[in-house]
Design a protein around this motif. Structure first.
Motif, mmCIF file in Angstrom:
data_model
loop_
_atom_site.group_PDB
_atom_site.id
_atom_site.type_symbol
_atom_site.label_atom_id
_atom_site.label_comp_id
_atom_site.label_asym_id
_atom_site.label_seq_id
_atom_site.Cartn_x
_atom_site.Cartn_y
_atom_site.Cartn_z
ATOM 1 N N ASP A 212 0.832 -1.209 0.000
ATOM 2 C CA ASP A 212 0.000 0.000 0.000
ATOM 3 C C ASP A 212 0.862 1.253 0.000
ATOM 4 N N THR A 213 1.951 1.232 0.769
ATOM 5 C CA THR A 213 2.842 2.386 0.830
ATOM 6 C C THR A 213 3.481 2.654 -0.527
ATOM 7 N N GLU A 214 3.948 1.597 -1.178
ATOM 8 C CA GLU A 214 4.559 1.754 -2.494
ATOM 9 C C GLU A 214 3.543 2.257 -3.517
ATOM 10 N N ARG A 215 2.296 1.748 -3.432
ATOM 11 C CA ARG A 215 1.260 2.182 -4.368
ATOM 12 C C ARG A 215 0.948 3.665 -4.170
ATOM 13 N N ARG A 216 0.825 4.115 -2.923
ATOM 14 C CA ARG A 216 0.548 5.530 -2.662
ATOM 15 C C ARG A 216 1.700 6.418 -3.139
ATOM 16 N N ARG A 217 2.932 5.924 -2.960
ATOM 17 C CA ARG A 217 4.077 6.699 -3.433
ATOM 18 C C ARG A 217 4.023 6.870 -4.956
ATOM 19 N N ASP A 218 3.656 5.804 -5.652
ATOM 20 C CA ASP A 218 3.555 5.885 -7.114
ATOM 21 C C ASP A 218 2.458 6.871 -7.534
ATOM 22 N N TRP A 219 1.312 6.819 -6.822
ATOM 23 C CA TRP A 219 0.223 7.738 -7.133
ATOM 24 C C TRP A 219 0.649 9.189 -6.930
ATOM 25 N N LEU A 220 1.377 9.432 -5.799
ATOM 26 C CA LEU A 220 1.804 10.801 -5.508
ATOM 27 C C LEU A 220 2.798 11.304 -6.556
ATOM 28 N N ASN A 221 3.751 10.468 -6.914
ATOM 29 C CA ASN A 221 4.732 10.880 -7.926
ATOM 30 C C ASN A 221 4.044 11.173 -9.265
ATOM 31 N N HIS A 222 3.038 10.365 -9.616
ATOM 32 C CA HIS A 222 2.289 10.597 -10.852
ATOM 33 C C HIS A 222 1.554 11.930 -10.788
ATOM 34 N N ALA A 223 0.917 12.216 -9.628
ATOM 35 C CA ALA A 223 0.160 13.460 -9.482
ATOM 36 C C ALA A 223 1.077 14.673 -9.503
ATOM 37 N N LEU A 224 2.244 14.578 -8.882
ATOM 38 C CA LEU A 224 3.191 15.694 -8.875
ATOM 39 C C LEU A 224 3.651 16.054 -10.289
ATOM 40 N N GLY A 225 3.610 15.074 -11.178
ATOM 41 C CA GLY A 225 4.009 15.338 -12.555
ATOM 42 C C GLY A 225 3.072 16.290 -13.278
ATOM 43 N N HIS A 226 1.876 16.571 -12.732
ATOM 44 C CA HIS A 226 0.919 17.490 -13.345
ATOM 45 C C HIS A 226 1.173 18.936 -12.927
ATOM 46 N N LEU A 227 2.121 19.181 -12.051
ATOM 47 C CA LEU A 227 2.406 20.536 -11.573
ATOM 48 C C LEU A 227 3.520 21.168 -12.395
ATOM 49 N N ASN A 228 3.443 22.512 -12.524
ATOM 50 C CA ASN A 228 4.560 23.216 -13.162
ATOM 51 C C ASN A 228 5.664 23.442 -12.140
ATOM 52 N N ASP A 229 6.758 24.049 -12.564
ATOM 53 C CA ASP A 229 7.938 24.173 -11.692
ATOM 54 C C ASP A 229 7.638 24.988 -10.451
ATOM 55 N N ARG A 230 6.898 26.105 -10.607
ATOM 56 C CA ARG A 230 6.638 26.956 -9.450
ATOM 57 C C ARG A 230 5.683 26.268 -8.472
ATOM 58 N N GLU A 231 4.672 25.615 -8.998
ATOM 59 C CA GLU A 231 3.752 24.874 -8.136
ATOM 60 C C GLU A 231 4.488 23.752 -7.396
ATOM 61 N N MET A 232 5.357 23.052 -8.109
ATOM 62 C CA MET A 232 6.131 21.972 -7.494
ATOM 63 C C MET A 232 6.995 22.502 -6.355
ATOM 64 N N LYS A 233 7.644 23.638 -6.583
ATOM 65 C CA LYS A 233 8.523 24.208 -5.552
ATOM 66 C C LYS A 233 7.736 24.586 -4.315
ATOM 67 N N ILE A 234 6.546 25.155 -4.506
ATOM 68 C CA ILE A 234 5.733 25.570 -3.361
ATOM 69 C C ILE A 234 5.215 24.354 -2.592
ATOM 70 N N ILE A 235 4.738 23.343 -3.314
ATOM 71 C CA ILE A 235 4.212 22.146 -2.648
ATOM 72 C C ILE A 235 5.310 21.420 -1.878
ATOM 73 N N ARG A 236 6.465 21.305 -2.493
ATOM 74 C CA ARG A 236 7.574 20.623 -1.794
ATOM 75 C C ARG A 236 7.982 21.395 -0.545
ATOM 76 N N ALA A 237 8.048 22.720 -0.647
ATOM 77 C CA ALA A 237 8.481 23.537 0.486
ATOM 78 C C ALA A 237 7.422 23.600 1.578
ATOM 79 N N ARG A 238 6.144 23.554 1.198
ATOM 80 C CA ARG A 238 5.060 23.715 2.163
ATOM 81 C C ARG A 238 4.512 22.394 2.700
ATOM 82 N N ARG A 239 4.526 21.335 1.859
ATOM 83 C CA ARG A 239 3.840 20.110 2.228
ATOM 84 C C ARG A 239 4.733 18.883 2.346
#
Length: 287
Positions: A212-239
């Motif tokens: 389950d942990t590996e599956r959730r990690r894959d889902w999160l990595n897939h979802a992060l791929g939909h963000l642009n660079d600025r959105e990615m930087k903010i999410i990583r720094a904030r969340r």
């Protein structure tokens, strides 16, 4: 056998050592204090070894070797000789008795059980007096229940009822190795350790959690791929960081207002949610 003979010889010599007159005892103690006369200290100690042997006999019921008790008592005796103040005009035997008893009690507490007991003065008093008080109460005319007996002992020694009950349980049973075999019929069927309940998840639960942990990690990595660079930087720094950055800090770093950072973060979280639901529709029900 040589060790045993040496111990017996020491006890024989100790019992044959002459008693010291008060004046001689004071003179030897003064020589030790004023001139660091080791011979004077040893002579005082040897003259009182019979006191050590006598006291060791009082601790025999704890099942420990008599020779070891004598040796521990000898350590306490030497400590008493080193600390004795002849100017106080107290007999050395009176002063040494406390040190000898304390040394033997510490040895008993360290070796009577592999489970370390309490070392406070109240716990020591409970350990060494529980059997005596219990035997005395049992000999009386009153028919006391175990609860009533424990309550009287707790009151007499100034400890809690729970402490008395716990100590009584310890004194009633011997230590048992967890590796001791458990016999079932004519063959061994395991060890005591096998009977202990484990708080860890079952193997199938552990594997399920890993998947389950590996599956959730894959889902999160897939979802992060939909963000642009600025959105990615903010999410990583904030969340996704242990030390979460503030809106103001990110605003300074990106050259925008903190309100704008908040808006971008909100939009990025919506994009992540949509991507996760699209990847795993079951999440839509959970949210």
């Amino acid at each position: 056998m040589k060790h045993l003979s040496a111990d017996r010889r020491m006890i024989k010599i100790a019992m044959a050592a002459p008693y010291l007159a008060r004046s001689e005892e004071q003179a030897l103690a003064q020589a030790w204090k004023d001139n660091d006369d080791q011979g004077a200290r040893n002579k005082i100690a040897m003259a009182h070894m019979r006191l050590v042997i006598s006291m060791a006999g009082k601790f025999r019921n704890f099942g420990l070797p008599m020779n070891d008790l004598v040796q521990e008592g000898h350590i306490g005796l030497l400590e008493a000789a080193a600390r004795f103040e002849p100017s106080r005009e107290v007999r050395f035997s009176t002063y040494a008795t406390w040190w000898i008893r304390a040394s033997m009690q510490d040895y008993v507490l360290r070796n009577w059980s592999i489970v370390r007991g309490g070392t406070s003065s109240a716990q020591k008093a409970l350990f060494f007096n529980l059997r005596r008080l219990r035997a005395r109460l049992a000999q009386g005319d009153r028919q006391l229940t175990a609860q009533a007996m424990h309550e009287e002992i707790a009151g007499a020694l100034g400890v809690s009822l729970a402490d008395v009950q716990t100590m009584d349980a310890r004194l009633s049973g011997n230590d048992a190795s967890l590796q001791a075999p458990i016999s079932s019929g004519d063959s061994d069927s395991g060890e005591r350790l096998d009977l202990l309940a484990s708080d860890t998840p079952l193997p199938d639960e552990q594997v399920s959690d890993i998947i389950d942990t590996e599956r959730r990690r894959d889902w999160l990595n897939h979802a992060l791929g939909h963000l642009n660079d600025r959105e990615m930087k903010i999410i990583r720094a904030r969340r996704l960081s242990d030390d979460s950055a503030t809106l103001e800090e990110l605003g300074v770093d990106l050259g925008i207002s903190k309100e704008r950072v908040r808006q971008i973060e909100t939009r990025a979280l919506e994009k992540l949610k949509m991507a996760l639901v699209a990847k795993a529709p079951a999440l839509a029900v959970m949210h």
